[in-house]
Design an enzyme around this catalytic site. Structure first.
Site, PDB file in Angstrom:
ATOM      1  N   HIS A  12       0.838  -1.199   0.000  1.00 50.36           N
ATOM      2  CA  HIS A  12       0.000   0.000   0.000  1.00 50.36           C
ATOM      3  C   HIS A  12       0.872   1.248   0.000  1.00 50.36           C
ATOM      4  O   HIS A  12       1.929   1.277   0.636  1.00 50.36           O
ATOM      5  CB  HIS A  12      -0.904   0.034   1.242  1.00 50.36           C
ATOM      6  CG  HIS A  12      -1.950  -1.029   1.251  1.00 50.36           C
ATOM      7  ND1 HIS A  12      -3.195  -0.850   0.708  1.00 50.36           N
ATOM      8  CD2 HIS A  12      -1.929  -2.289   1.732  1.00 50.36           C
ATOM      9  CE1 HIS A  12      -3.910  -1.945   0.865  1.00 50.36           C
ATOM     10  NE2 HIS A  12      -3.154  -2.841   1.484  1.00 50.36           N
ATOM     11  N   LYS A  25      15.328  -2.714  -0.689  1.00 47.87           N
ATOM     12  CA  LYS A  25      15.927  -2.049  -1.849  1.00 47.87           C
ATOM     13  C   LYS A  25      16.794  -3.052  -2.593  1.00 47.87           C
ATOM     14  O   LYS A  25      17.122  -4.123  -2.066  1.00 47.87           O
ATOM     15  CB  LYS A  25      16.714  -0.807  -1.445  1.00 47.87           C
ATOM     16  CG  LYS A  25      17.731  -0.999  -0.386  1.00 47.87           C
ATOM     17  CD  LYS A  25      18.282   0.366   0.039  1.00 47.87           C
ATOM     18  CE  LYS A  25      19.164   0.234   1.261  1.00 47.87           C
ATOM     19  NZ  LYS A  25      19.653   1.513   1.742  1.00 47.87           N
TER      20      LYS A  25
END
Length: 202
Positions: A129, A180
């Site tokens: 989200h 990442k």
């Protein structure tokens, strides 16, 4: 005096049509993640103990429509979820090992290269989200693909977040949160992941 049920008035018809349209929309949304073919396959796969039929599991998933390369072993029955055509969203290369309890979130594409090992209960997610307003912090759903290149080793209970690329030959330590991209031939660990070692390339 007639006992006949009166016909719907012209004012009631638009309301009824609106209700029917709304119910169709709700039904469509609630069943978008229902995949009868996958449910049947999961039932069949659960008949086998986790340590057996590893080649057979991979073959069945491949025949179901997922792209599973030759020599890949699937131990246990992975948790697979997503909406629409999930079968095009998972590609696993040759000679991989998928340990029990792994989760593949196929809201977007997951591409796994050759000779990749994925440890127990690893979660590979392609949806999350956006940060929303103060009234509801879990905002709109976002989707992004995950790419895991050749030779990667992902330790047990790691979590790979949407949009991540893991470089060739990288090692993800057990319990790592990967938020990442991970460079090739590095070992990362921690929450969030940090580089702890550069691996030799020979």
């Amino acid at each position: 005096m007639s006992d006949a049920i009166p016909n719907d008035t012209p004012q009631q018809l638009p309301v009824q049509r609106s209700f029917i349209a709304k119910m169709k929309q709700i039904l469509s949304e609630d069943t978008s993640g229902l995949h009868p073919r996958l449910l049947l396959v999961e039932l069949v796969l659960k008949l086998f103990p986790q340590t057996t039929a590893n080649h057979l599991r991979a073959g069945i998933l491949d025949r179901t429509g997922f792209g599973i390369g030759a020599g890949t072993l699937v131990r246990g029955t992975p948790r697979i979820n997503g909406t629409k055509n999930i079968y095009q969203n998972l590609s696993i290369g040759v000679d991989c090992l998928i340990d029990p309890g792994c989760t593949f979130d196929l809201m977007d594409r997951i591409t796994i290269g050759d000779r990749v090992t994925i440890g127990h209960q690893t979660m590979i997610l392609t949806s999350s989200h956006e940060i929303g307003t103060k009234e509801q912090r879990a905002g709109a759903v976002m989707q992004a693909p995950v790419i895991i290149n050749n030779g990667v080793w992902i330790g047990p209970r790691s979590i790979i977040l949407p949009g991540i690329t893991i470089g060739e030959g990288a090692v993800i330590a057990a319990g790592t949160l990967v938020n990442k991209d991970v460079a090739a031939h590095t070992r990362v660990a921690g929450t969030p992941a940090k580089v702890v070692e550069t691996l030799t390339v020979e």
